[in-house]
Design an enzyme around this catalytic site. Structure first.
Site, PDB file in Angstrom:
ATOM      1  N   ARG A   1     -48.449  -9.693  39.677  1.00 13.63           N
ATOM      2  CA  ARG A   1     -48.792  -8.800  40.788  1.00 13.63           C
ATOM      3  C   ARG A   1     -48.922  -9.556  42.104  1.00 13.63           C
ATOM      4  O   ARG A   1     -49.780  -9.250  42.933  1.00 13.63           O
ATOM      5  CB  ARG A   1     -50.099  -8.049  40.487  1.00 13.63           C
TER       6      ARG A   1
ATOM      7  N   SER B   1     -52.728   1.607  38.972  1.00 16.08           N
ATOM      8  CA  SER B   1     -53.770   0.644  38.585  1.00 16.08           C
ATOM      9  C   SER B   1     -54.489   0.125  39.823  1.00 16.08           C
ATOM     10  O   SER B   1     -53.862  -0.481  40.698  1.00 16.08           O
ATOM     11  CB  SER B   1     -53.151  -0.527  37.811  1.00 16.08           C
TER      12      SER B   1
ATOM     13  N   GLU C   1     -56.036  -3.911  43.649  1.00 17.45           N
ATOM     14  CA  GLU C   1     -54.604  -4.042  43.894  1.00 17.45           C
ATOM     15  C   GLU C   1     -54.156  -3.392  45.207  1.00 17.45           C
ATOM     16  O   GLU C   1     -53.439  -4.006  45.976  1.00 17.45           O
ATOM     17  CB  GLU C   1     -53.810  -3.455  42.721  1.00 17.45           C
TER      18      GLU C   1
END
Length: 342
Positions: free
Chosen positions: A168, A241, A336
């Site tokens: 990520r 997420s 995130e």
């Protein structure tokens, strides 16, 4: 001379972020070509306006209005560059919807990104996050990124090795604002083995003969598995997420497992990665709702905006979750989505 796109004022962004939080852009432009992008950046510089590059709005939270120029990346185009008989490069303009591109490749018989079906957002945003799911990451197939380098105002082509991809993570996160992605190139194959080892995917496919599976069949299986756990942003606004899976040291993991023997984890080069969803669930948040926002009842990583909450409502809930997990496990959670606005 570059053509300036239409610059609109006080444009609502509520329909342009998957959290569906209310926010406005002081100025807004749809960008359909690289020339329009350069002209819009010149306009912003001449008028003293900060800029925000917006794709599908699937990985950000508007904490308030944006006092500047929003550059909505609407570049379109999908083309194939044939390399060999069974291998090809798929070129995607930044504004192409990622999920549509996955299905396009799968229907064409090419493998490599079928596990990334149903991930919201655009092709141009995919490298920033190095999107990943079900054992596959974008960097596995990405060949090059074409971007405008704002430090030189030149269009550059970055090979995968220069993009600093990690879980990520990417160069584009480390140097926010420097690069504006125009297109990406993906190396796909008709013959490379598909990655079917992820447990949920294996359970869904059951006894099917995996040798006979097409990339489209795998994409459809991924879609079915995702829909079991994850809400559709068009129905229940969310940003996917919300937290990364945290990595802890071996010593910290041993302390945690001594107190919580069922902790979900797996080893990585840096230590041990813990399942953030499990941590949040064990802290008692799964299915929580207040008047406007909450935590999804099937996937604790997903924060939902069920009744017209604001970005501040979302961020306040995220902070409560972080504090709760830290107090219970001694583990910090990193969010995130990016935060935009005041």
């Amino acid at each position: 001379m570059s053509r300036l796109p239409e610059i609109r004022e006080q444009v609502s962004l509520q329909g342009l972020n998957t959290m569906a939080v209310p926010a406005k852009a002081r100025y807004f432009a749809d960008i359909t070509t690289a020339d329009e992008l350069e002209a819009a950046l010149d306009w912003a510089r001449e008028n003293g306006q900060q800029t925000l590059v917006l794709g599908g709005g699937s990985n950000l939270v508007f904490a308030g209005d944006f006092d500047g120029l929003v550059l909505h990346m609407a570049l379109r185009g999908r083309t194939w560059e044939q390399v060999r008989e069974d291998d090809a490069v798929l070129v995607l303009a930044a504004g192409e919807k990622w999920h549509d591109a996955v299905l396009y490749a799968a229907r064409s018989g090419y493998r490599g990104i079928e596990n990334l079906a149903l991930i919201p957002g655009t092709a141009g945003a995919a490298p920033v996050q190095n999107i990943g799911a079900y054992g596959v990451e974008l960097c596995d197939t990405l060949k090059t990124v074409t971007a405008l380098d704002r430090t030189t105002m030149e269009v550059v082509e970055l090979p995968t090795a220069d993009c600093e991809f990690a879980y990520r993570d990417s160069l584009f996160k480390h140097q926010p604002g420097r690069y504006i992605i125009l297109e990406i190139r993906l190396a796909l194959s008709r013959t490379e083995p598909m990655k079917l080892g992820y447990r949920d995917l294996q359970e869904y496919l059951g006894s099917e003969d995996t040798d006979q599976l097409t990339p489209l069949a795998v994409a459809e299986a991924v879609m079915a598995v995702r829909r079991r756990k994850l809400p559709d942003p068009a129905v229940l606004p969310n940003a996917g997420s919300f937290f990364k899976n945290p990595v802890v040291s071996q010593a910290q993991f041993e302390d945690i497992v001594s107190r919580f023997p069922d902790v979900v984890s797996y080893p990585v080069a840096e230590g041990v990665k813990l399942a953030a969803a499990w941590l949040i669930d064990q802290a008692g948040w799964k299915g929580y709702r207040n008047a406007t926002v909450g935590v999804h009842n099937r996937q604790a990583l997903v924060l939902i905006n069920h009744s017209g909450g604001s970005g501040q409502d979302i961020l306040a809930l995220a902070q409560e979750l972080r504090e709760s997990v830290r107090n219970k496990f001694g583990v910090g959670l990193e969010q995130e989505p990016g935060i935009v606005g005041n």
